[in-house]
Scaffold this motif. Structure first.
Motif: not given
Length: 139
Positions: A69-98
């Motif tokens: 399960e995605i616990v958190s997915l957060t980040g930004t869309i912006n540009t680098m050298n005027d081209e598309y750039y995306c920077h995301l971080h993800l936390s996901a939990g398994n069946e045991s809660g890890q």
């Protein structure tokens, strides 16, 4: 994937077997997004996240398969050298809660992913910073 735009907010549904980063890019290019914040939740079954080792200036990847399960997915869309750039971080939990997470390299949806993209009026480019070894905001 389907989405709907409400002024500066996009509500998206990313579907089973679709890869999240690919779908974010599709939306951003279609909607000509230069700057935005992202948040999401959902279920994934195949993902890779990285951890940046500052002293080595290098990412190390960890891959996971199974029911998560995605616990958190957060980040930004912006540009680098005027081209598309995306920077995301993800936390996901398994069946045991890890929970595992880091810099998102890949995530395949197993059921659905509900995403909110908040478009910001403006533009912030990125530049490579030699000292830290990362692409950072350039103002």
């Amino acid at each position: 994937m389907e989405y709907k735009r409400f002024e500066n907010t996009i509500i998206a549904r990313i579907d089973k077997n679709e890869e999240i980063l690919e779908q974010v890019k599709t939306i951003a290019l279609k909607e000509n997004i230069k700057l935005a914040s992202i948040q999401a939740l959902g279920a994934i079954n195949d993902f890779t996240v990285g951890v940046f080792k500052v002293d080595e200036k290098k990412y190390y990847a960890n891959s996971f398969q199974g029911n998560y399960e995605i616990v958190s997915l957060t980040g930004t869309i912006n540009t680098m050298n005027d081209e598309y750039y995306c920077h995301l971080h993800l936390s996901a939990g398994n069946e045991s809660g890890q929970v595992f997470g880091g810099h998102l390299n890949k995530a395949v949806v197993s059921a659905t992913c509900e995403m909110v993209i908040q478009i910001i009026n403006g533009k912030v480019d990125r530049v490579f910073n030699e000292e830290v070894g990362l692409n950072v905001f350039k103002f």
